[in-house]
Write a protein that holds these residues in place. Structure first.
Motif, PDB file in Angstrom:
ATOM      1  N   LEU A 316       3.727  -1.990  21.121  1.00  0.00           N
ATOM      2  CA  LEU A 316       3.318  -3.237  20.469  1.00  0.00           C
ATOM      3  C   LEU A 316       2.199  -2.968  19.471  1.00  0.00           C
ATOM      4  N   LEU A 317       1.240  -2.132  19.863  1.00  0.00           N
ATOM      5  CA  LEU A 317       0.139  -1.811  18.960  1.00  0.00           C
ATOM      6  C   LEU A 317       0.654  -1.081  17.719  1.00  0.00           C
ATOM      7  N   GLY A 318       1.541  -0.094  17.914  1.00  0.00           N
ATOM      8  CA  GLY A 318       2.107   0.634  16.772  1.00  0.00           C
ATOM      9  C   GLY A 318       2.899  -0.266  15.856  1.00  0.00           C
ATOM     10  N   SER A 319       3.632  -1.216  16.444  1.00  0.00           N
ATOM     11  CA  SER A 319       4.445  -2.139  15.628  1.00  0.00           C
ATOM     12  C   SER A 319       3.559  -3.067  14.812  1.00  0.00           C
ATOM     13  N   VAL A 320       2.459  -3.545  15.417  1.00  0.00           N
ATOM     14  CA  VAL A 320       1.530  -4.411  14.684  1.00  0.00           C
ATOM     15  C   VAL A 320       0.903  -3.651  13.519  1.00  0.00           C
ATOM     16  N   LEU A 321       0.501  -2.390  13.771  1.00  0.00           N
ATOM     17  CA  LEU A 321      -0.061  -1.575  12.694  1.00  0.00           C
ATOM     18  C   LEU A 321       0.974  -1.342  11.595  1.00  0.00           C
ATOM     19  N   GLY A 322       2.219  -1.065  11.987  1.00  0.00           N
ATOM     20  CA  GLY A 322       3.288  -0.858  11.002  1.00  0.00           C
ATOM     21  C   GLY A 322       3.561  -2.107  10.196  1.00  0.00           C
ATOM     22  N   ALA A 323       3.553  -3.272  10.866  1.00  0.00           N
ATOM     23  CA  ALA A 323       3.796  -4.534  10.155  1.00  0.00           C
ATOM     24  C   ALA A 323       2.678  -4.814   9.156  1.00  0.00           C
ATOM     25  N   ALA A 324       1.426  -4.522   9.555  1.00  0.00           N
ATOM     26  CA  ALA A 324       0.303  -4.722   8.631  1.00  0.00           C
ATOM     27  C   ALA A 324       0.428  -3.803   7.419  1.00  0.00           C
ATOM     28  N   LEU A 325       0.789  -2.539   7.668  1.00  0.00           N
ATOM     29  CA  LEU A 325       0.974  -1.598   6.557  1.00  0.00           C
ATOM     30  C   LEU A 325       2.128  -2.036   5.666  1.00  0.00           C
ATOM     31  N   GLY A 326       3.221  -2.524   6.271  1.00  0.00           N
ATOM     32  CA  GLY A 326       4.369  -2.991   5.490  1.00  0.00           C
ATOM     33  C   GLY A 326       4.031  -4.170   4.606  1.00  0.00           C
ATOM     34  N   THR A 327       3.156  -5.053   5.088  1.00  0.00           N
ATOM     35  CA  THR A 327       2.730  -6.200   4.284  1.00  0.00           C
ATOM     36  C   THR A 327       1.972  -5.740   3.050  1.00  0.00           C
ATOM     37  N   VAL A 328       1.219  -4.645   3.186  1.00  0.00           N
ATOM     38  CA  VAL A 328       0.500  -4.085   2.034  1.00  0.00           C
ATOM     39  C   VAL A 328       1.491  -3.409   1.079  1.00  0.00           C
ATOM     40  N   ILE A 329       2.428  -2.644   1.642  1.00  0.00           N
ATOM     41  CA  ILE A 329       3.389  -1.904   0.818  1.00  0.00           C
ATOM     42  C   ILE A 329       4.279  -2.841   0.010  1.00  0.00           C
ATOM     43  N   GLN A 330       4.603  -4.005   0.583  1.00  0.00           N
ATOM     44  CA  GLN A 330       5.502  -4.935  -0.130  1.00  0.00           C
ATOM     45  C   GLN A 330       4.904  -5.426  -1.439  1.00  0.00           C
ATOM     46  N   GLN A 331       3.589  -5.257  -1.618  1.00  0.00           N
ATOM     47  CA  GLN A 331       2.982  -5.614  -2.895  1.00  0.00           C
ATOM     48  C   GLN A 331       3.479  -4.691  -4.010  1.00  0.00           C
ATOM     49  N   LEU A 332       3.932  -3.463  -3.631  1.00  0.00           N
ATOM     50  CA  LEU A 332       4.367  -2.486  -4.630  1.00  0.00           C
ATOM     51  C   LEU A 332       5.830  -2.659  -5.026  1.00  0.00           C
ATOM     52  N   LEU A 333       6.674  -3.124  -4.094  1.00  0.00           N
ATOM     53  CA  LEU A 333       8.113  -3.186  -4.365  1.00  0.00           C
ATOM     54  C   LEU A 333       8.464  -4.033  -5.591  1.00  0.00           C
ATOM     55  N   PRO A 334       7.884  -5.232  -5.777  1.00  0.00           N
ATOM     56  CA  PRO A 334       8.224  -5.998  -6.984  1.00  0.00           C
ATOM     57  C   PRO A 334       7.906  -5.251  -8.272  1.00  0.00           C
ATOM     58  N   GLN A 335       6.800  -4.480  -8.292  1.00  0.00           N
ATOM     59  CA  GLN A 335       6.455  -3.723  -9.486  1.00  0.00           C
ATOM     60  C   GLN A 335       7.474  -2.617  -9.739  1.00  0.00           C
ATOM     61  N   VAL A 336       7.969  -2.002  -8.659  1.00  0.00           N
ATOM     62  CA  VAL A 336       8.938  -0.918  -8.786  1.00  0.00           C
ATOM     63  C   VAL A 336      10.287  -1.444  -9.269  1.00  0.00           C
ATOM     64  N   LEU A 337      10.672  -2.645  -8.807  1.00  0.00           N
ATOM     65  CA  LEU A 337      12.021  -3.166  -9.060  1.00  0.00           C
ATOM     66  C   LEU A 337      12.093  -4.191 -10.185  1.00  0.00           C
ATOM     67  N   GLN A 338      10.957  -4.576 -10.775  1.00  0.00           N
ATOM     68  CA  GLN A 338      10.932  -5.691 -11.723  1.00  0.00           C
ATOM     69  C   GLN A 338      11.891  -5.487 -12.891  1.00  0.00           C
ATOM     70  N   ASP A 339      11.964  -4.261 -13.436  1.00  0.00           N
ATOM     71  CA  ASP A 339      12.826  -4.021 -14.598  1.00  0.00           C
ATOM     72  C   ASP A 339      14.301  -4.187 -14.281  1.00  0.00           C
ATOM     73  N   LEU A 340      14.670  -4.097 -13.002  1.00  0.00           N
ATOM     74  CA  LEU A 340      16.072  -4.211 -12.618  1.00  0.00           C
ATOM     75  C   LEU A 340      16.484  -5.647 -12.332  1.00  0.00           C
ATOM     76  N   LEU A 341      15.520  -6.581 -12.316  1.00  0.00           N
ATOM     77  CA  LEU A 341      15.801  -7.950 -11.902  1.00  0.00           C
ATOM     78  C   LEU A 341      15.560  -8.930 -13.045  1.00  0.00           C
TER      79      LEU A 341
END
Length: 845
Positions: A316-341
């Motif tokens: 549970l602790l590892g999953s919470v840490l992973g979810a928090a990190l994923g929330t930060v990483i998702q800020q990058l995905l729109p910048q990476v994919l913007q030209d394709l959308l």
């Protein structure tokens, strides 16, 4: 103490974990990146879906759009004019334009517009009022990429066909336009009233006709379309609404997010293997504690639950840490994919994605930890004396079979939720299973081979390093699976991108064409060819093209095929416009697969035998000998399929799905394509300028430019894939680090014993380095070999091209993975190597 006492079990799990919490955190860190990748992708997917719903009106620009790729039947125009409160018309086509100031030319997408479209959203221009002022004047809006490329300014002019337009403004954004589409075919808007004066609207020209409708009063668009569809389908018109736009875009980008989620899921699976291996070793180290608890009356079930609770807590602790990190990483995905959308992507925290990630991490932690945990049931009080855990095979412990089945069902279920296709989910699950089994088999074979052919004549240090690969508590299996699969994954992605780039690469051969002139009218054919030759360019190929549709297949029309599902004919065969040619011989990119080639029809009353591309015939479910009636712009021509051809579509030349013999289509309306070669960009520009001046209706494709666009597109897509694949590689390295740490505890007694009997620090250091060198080399080598085999299969059977892996990148990857393995192994083993035996025993005591 025989009854399950949950509070007591939780307290015992907490107490037992006190000395090992840091190690448990390291174990569970294997899944953090996998959870982070999935939470990032899930959050991106949910935000994207919401953005599509919110921006769908701006993407389509109207309540209803009706489209056709040929002129509309005049009898249908009263119906089209009766729809909507407000109406706009547009005609779009590819054409060359000329910038008189710089004499630059470029193939663009001309959009001739009449009316106030778009009704939702707007044409974003500089200056802002240009979006309105150009509509009633001899002016144009020019895409910003063109303005930058040709250093043009507002107020300059462009020539479209025979008409010169003043540039009213710079077009920054239009409905449905993405960064990539603007690069491939930049848009130029002109008023529809000037289209006829350009001379570009000729018979045979490939023009799309669009009708936009806006309703100011509430109307059920879905019911309206259902009412109109029978009439529109008969005239081969298509409709698009807000709902269909949402569905189409939602499905397209769901495929994208599903693919990215599966890539992240692979990282999670890699981490889960690390969890299983780490917990296996952890339980072996806890054997004394478990046996003592059994002596004190704790049941096997209670001992089992104590460690399940530990894994649940740390998972549970590892999953919470992973979810928090994923929330930060998702800020990058729109910048990476913007030209394709074609839409603006917003970034927001998705609690649904976070809870999904946490639940997924907790579930997969427990599932994979169960593999070693079920062995706790077999620990007896006698183990306080024996201090060994007899591993039970699956055949002796049916519960292990249950765990393996649950893991496979979990993988299948997750994949099905992403793809919503049973077959694809089954293939993915089977692929994962086969991949793991192959890697595990290779690891087992390597351990057997080292043991069987052990080099007894080698020096002691080398023999000791090799022996560690198959001695008890070795890490060969887990490292080859985790690092090998991660290496294979990233290496395969590199090879596939190379294959795709090679497919569109232009040869340096002097005879390789790189310029395509199309939309050449029948009366211009000889004159254009003469101009090309006079300017010193070779005419490498010149072919006629006739547009047509399929009217009947084996006596059945489209309506009859739709009603009769047993006909064996694909309904899609009737929907698409076909561009066919006629000639007497095969080209060097074709060969007969089945049937007989017929190059000429001697007499008008003779049977017309056509030749189809093999893959096209398979999609239509048509075979040699079948009857097909073609509608050639109103004239019905009955034919028989005489042959099927294998076509090399990778060749830069004109290839066709349907080829007629000579003696049939010569009098049909047609246009021509001419292929030539320019050796330098200056020569290419000179030819394009000459063609635009003398033949403004002719369009030219510069394949060197297309290659550059394709290269940039593949780079963007490749970066997205590598961005997600990096999670697998980093997860593999985390598993490597945790596995090495585990092996440090396992090797502790051996190292202390070696130091005690006189081994020097240098000798132990060398033995450790050699062990991890062999492990890293075998893992990287296995992954690279698998990636080469997989990439070769993709190249041969999917892309149908040759495959020649580059030697140096493969060597660099091999050395890099091996070097990292050795470095991490030595770094984590430094306490054993650099301290005295007594200090080690005290610190680890």
């Amino acid at each position: 103490m025989n009854k399950l006492n949950l509070p007591w079990l939780v307290k015992m799990a907490w107490r037992d974990s006190r000395r090992n919490r840091s190690r448990l955190l390291l174990f569970i860190s294997s899944i953090i990146l996998g959870i982070a990748a999935l939470v990032a992708v899930f959050s991106f997917g949910y935000n994207l879906r919401e953005d599509i719903d919110n921006q769908a009106k701006e993407l389509i620009g109207a309540d209803l759009v009706i489209t056709s790729n040929r002129p509309v039947n005049p009898q249908l125009l009263p119906l089209l004019d009766s729809l909507g409160t407000r109406r706009s018309r547009e005609r779009t086509f590819a054409s060359m334009i000329l910038f008189p100031k710089s004499q630059g030319t470029r193939l663009v997408q001309v959009r001739a517009l009449e009316g106030q479209f778009p009704y939702y959203g707007k044409l974003e221009t500089v200056p802002a009022n240009a979006a309105q002022t150009f509509r009633n004047r001899q002016q144009a809006l020019v895409d910003k990429t063109l303005m930058l490329q040709f250093d043009a300014r507002v107020g300059d002019s462009i020539k479209v066909g025979e008409v010169t337009f003043q540039i009213a403004g710079i077009l920054n954004k239009a409905p449905g336009q993405s960064g990539i589409s603007a690069t491939v075919a930049p848009a130029v808007y002109i008023p529809l009233q000037y289209l006829s004066q350009t001379g570009l609207e000729q018979k045979g020209s490939r023009i799309n006709y669009l009708f936009y409708y806006k309703y100011d009063t509430p109307v059920d668009i879905k019911k309206l379309v259902e009412k109109l569809e029978p009439r529109l389908e008969k005239e081969l018109l298509n409709t698009e609404t807000l709902e269909t736009q949402r569905e189409d875009m939602g499905q397209a980008f769901k495929d994208l997010t599903s693919f990215l989620a599966l890539v992240g899921f692979i990282a999670l699976l890699l981490g889960s293997i690390g969890v299983a291996s780490a917990i296996h070793v952890y339980i072996r180290e806890k054997l004394r504690s478990i046996a003592i608890l059994r002596c004190m009356g704790v049941s096997a079930a209670q001992a089992f639950l104590i460690y399940v609770i530990q894994i649940m807590g740390i998972g549970l602790l590892g999953s919470v840490l992973g979810a928090a990190l994923g929330t930060v990483i998702q800020q990058l995905l729109p910048q990476v994919l913007q030209d394709l959308l074609p839409i603006e992507i917003t970034v927001a925290v998705s609690w649904l994605a976070i809870f999904q990630g946490i639940g997924l991490g907790l579930l997969i932690s427990i599932l994979f930890a169960l593999l070693p945990l079920v062995s706790i049931r077999n620990v007896s009080p006698l183990n306080t004396l024996r201090l060994s855990l007899e591993s039970t095979s699956m055949f002796r412990d049916p519960l292990k079979w249950v765990v393996y089945v649950l893991i496979l069902l979990f993988i299948f279920g997750f994949t099905y939720l992403q793809t919503e296709k049973l077959k694809e989910a089954a293939y993915f699950t089977l692929g994962v299973l086969v991949g793991f089994l192959v890697l595990a088999g290779i690891a087992g074979a390597l351990m057997w081979a080292v043991r069987r052919f052990f080099p007894a004549s080698w020096s002691y240090l080398w023999r000791q390093g090799l022996a560690n690969l198959f001695r008890p508590n070795n890490q060969t299996l887990i490292l080859i699976i985790s690092i090998g699969l991660g290496t294979a994954f990233i290496c395969t992605l590199y090879f596939v991108q190379t294959i795709l780039l090679n497919r569109v690469s232009l040869s340096a051969s002097e005879n390789q064409p790189n310029m395509v002139l199309f939309d050449i009218q029948q009366g211009q054919r000889e004159e254009v060819a003469e101009v090309v030759k006079t300017m010193g360019f070779p005419v490498l190929q010149q072919v006629p093209i006739v547009t047509m549709r399929i009217e009947e297949i084996n006596g059945k029309t489209a309506e009859q095929v739709k009603e009769d599902s047993t006909s064996g004919v694909s309904p899609r065969a009737f929907g698409r416009e076909i561009r066919a040619t006629f000639r007497s011989t095969l080209t060097d990119s074709e060969k007969i697969y089945e049937g007989t080639w017929h190059g000429k029809v001697p007499n008008p009353e003779d049977t017309v035998y056509v030749s189809l591309d093999k893959n096209y015939a398979e999609r239509m479910k048509v075979n040699v000998g079948d009857d097909i009636v073609f509608n050639v712009q109103g004239a019905l021509i009955p034919t028989v399929v005489g042959s099927l051809r294998e076509v090399d579509w990778n060749r830069i030349q004109t290839n066709f799905r349907v080829v007629f013999p000579i003696g049939v289509l010569e009098a049909a309306p047609q246009f021509h394509v001419l292929i030539t070669r320019a050796n330098t960009p200056a020569e290419s520009a000179r030819l394009q300028q000459a063609m635009v001046r003398q033949f403004p209706n002719i369009s030219i494709i510069d394949l060197e430019l297309i290659l550059g666009v394709m290269d940039a597109l593949l780079d963007k897509i490749g970066f997205v894939i590598r961005f997600m694949a990096a999670f697998s590689i980093i997860t593999g390295l985390v598993v490597l680090i945790s596995s090495v740490l585990i092996s440090k505890y396992q090797r502790m007694q051996e190292s202390v014993l070696l130091r005690t009997i006189g081994a020097s620090r240098k000798q132990i250091f060398t033995i450790t380095a050699l062990e991890y060198f062999f492990l890293g080399g075998l893992a990287a080598g296995t992954g690279i070999v698998l990636s080469i085999i997989g990439s070769w299969a993709l190249a041969k059977y999917s892309f149908e091209t040759s495959f020649s892996p580059a030697f140096w990148p493969v060597l660099v990857l091999f050395l890099l993975i091996t070097g990292i393995t050795v470095a991490i192994g030595l770094f984590n083993s430094r306490s054993v190597v650099n301290q005295s035996p007594l200090e080690v025993l005290r610190s680890e005591g």
